[in-house]
Design a protein around this motif. Structure first.
Motif, PDB file in Angstrom:
ATOM      1  N   PRO A 129       0.625  14.451  10.510  1.00 31.23           N
ATOM      2  CA  PRO A 129      -0.659  14.243  11.194  1.00 31.23           C
ATOM      3  C   PRO A 129      -1.691  13.614  10.258  1.00 31.23           C
TER       4      PRO A 129
ATOM      5  N   GLU B  15       8.653  11.073   5.139  1.00 32.22           N
ATOM      6  CA  GLU B  15       7.433  10.767   5.868  1.00 32.22           C
ATOM      7  C   GLU B  15       7.451   9.270   6.180  1.00 32.22           C
TER       8      GLU B  15
ATOM      9  N   ASP C  29      -5.451  18.235  16.074  1.00 33.43           N
ATOM     10  CA  ASP C  29      -4.574  18.747  15.025  1.00 33.43           C
ATOM     11  C   ASP C  29      -4.297  20.226  15.292  1.00 33.43           C
TER      12      ASP C  29
ATOM     13  N   PHE D 161       9.570  11.769   9.727  1.00 30.55           N
ATOM     14  CA  PHE D 161       8.492  12.504  10.385  1.00 30.55           C
ATOM     15  C   PHE D 161       7.173  11.784  10.144  1.00 30.55           C
TER      16      PHE D 161
ATOM     17  N   SER E 151      -2.287   9.143  15.701  1.00 26.97           N
ATOM     18  CA  SER E 151      -2.233  10.526  15.234  1.00 26.97           C
ATOM     19  C   SER E 151      -3.627  11.077  14.979  1.00 26.97           C
TER      20      SER E 151
ATOM     21  N   LEU F  47       6.576  20.247   9.357  1.00 32.25           N
ATOM     22  CA  LEU F  47       6.465  18.808   9.552  1.00 32.25           C
ATOM     23  C   LEU F  47       7.739  18.252  10.174  1.00 32.25           C
TER      24      LEU F  47
ATOM     25  N   ASP G   5       8.064  19.860  13.881  1.00 35.15           N
ATOM     26  CA  ASP G   5       7.081  19.497  14.902  1.00 35.15           C
ATOM     27  C   ASP G   5       6.741  18.015  14.963  1.00 35.15           C
ATOM     28  N   HIS G   6       7.074  17.254  13.910  1.00 41.03           N
ATOM     29  CA  HIS G   6       6.577  15.880  13.852  1.00 41.03           C
ATOM     30  C   HIS G   6       7.655  14.842  13.562  1.00 41.03           C
ATOM     31  N   THR G   7       8.908  15.203  13.762  1.00 38.36           N
ATOM     32  CA  THR G   7       9.980  14.217  13.603  1.00 38.36           C
ATOM     33  C   THR G   7       9.877  13.164  14.698  1.00 38.36           C
TER      34      THR G   7
END
Length: 253
Positions: free
Chosen positions: A40, A65, A229, A37, A224, A6, A9-11
């Protein structure tokens, strides 16, 4: 999904905090990294929800998050608000830049309560050290003064400045134990009084703009949800049909 993935890849936003952001770094200072982050959206449709925060994967790294981060910022959490105003931004994607553009929406006169409440807790610990050991932990005393300066200036101007600027040398003198505790106490008391006065006449609104922040979060979640995904295994339609047929056949046997 592993928590580290997380962050990797999602920061959406990453910055440096601690002494380096405060302008108080010395040769032996660590580099504290903080980030946000955006998990998804499909992960929230599962029984096991994504974590609200992740420690690591690098040393001195901590991430929240997005929803948890916004929740804490709306509560005027000092650490979160300062993270949003770090002068050392290492990364921000489009969503992260929108988050930064919302910084003012999180600020309100609530910061007086949260900053000063935290300061009182830290001061009690310092006073206990003085009673027990004859001196406080000078580094902690320095950072408490820095927080009080930040709170006073925020309440006075409506802007949160993380770097201490011209206060660097006096604060470092406190860290080195060169300032008597009685003078440090007087400085703390004066800053608290000035913050209280500023809270009554400063430009900050009574409450943060919760609706504006919530609208931003909803847009981020919606965007998102519309993305593929990468952590879901995509099963071709013909394999799904064949699986259903095989299952029916087994039940008839």
């Amino acid at each position: 999904m592993q928590p580290e993935a997380l962050v990797r890849d999602h920061t959406i936003y990453a910055c440096v905090m601690g002494s380096r952001a405060f302008g108080l770094a010395t040769d032996d200072s660590d580099t504290d990294r903080r980030g946000v982050f955006l998990a998804p959206t499909p992960l929230f449709w599962r029984f096991d929800k994504p974590p609200t925060h992740v420690e690591g994967p690098a040393e001195e790294q901590f991430s929240w998050e997005l929803e948890r981060f916004c929740e804490l910022a709306l509560r005027a959490n000092p650490n979160i608000l300062e993270c949003l105003h770090s002068p050392l931004v290492e990364y921000a994607d489009a969503t992260g830049r929108e988050l930064l553009a919302l910084r003012g929406a999180f600020l309100s006169r609530r910061v007086h309560e949260t900053f000063i409440r935290y300061a009182h807790g830290q001061r009690r610990k310092l006073e206990a050290d003085v009673r027990t050991h004859g001196a406080p932990r000078w580094k902690h005393a320095m950072h408490l003064l820095r927080l009080l300066i930040s709170a006073r200036d925020l309440l006075s101007t409506g802007s949160l400045t993380v770097d201490v600027g011209d206060h660097r040398e006096p604060l470092l003198a406190v860290k080195r134990g060169e300032v008597p505790w009685s003078e440090v106490e007087s400085w703390m008391t004066r800053l608290e009084q000035e913050a209280a006065e500023a809270a009554g006449r400063g430009p900050l609104p009574a409450a943060p703009d919760r609706r504006r922040v919530e609208d931003f979060l909803a847009r981020a979640r919606r965007a998102s949800a519309l993305q593929a995904d990468p952590y879901d295994e995509v099963v071709p339609y013909d394999e799904v049909v064949q699986g259903v047929a095989d299952d029916r056949g087994r039940r008839q046997d």
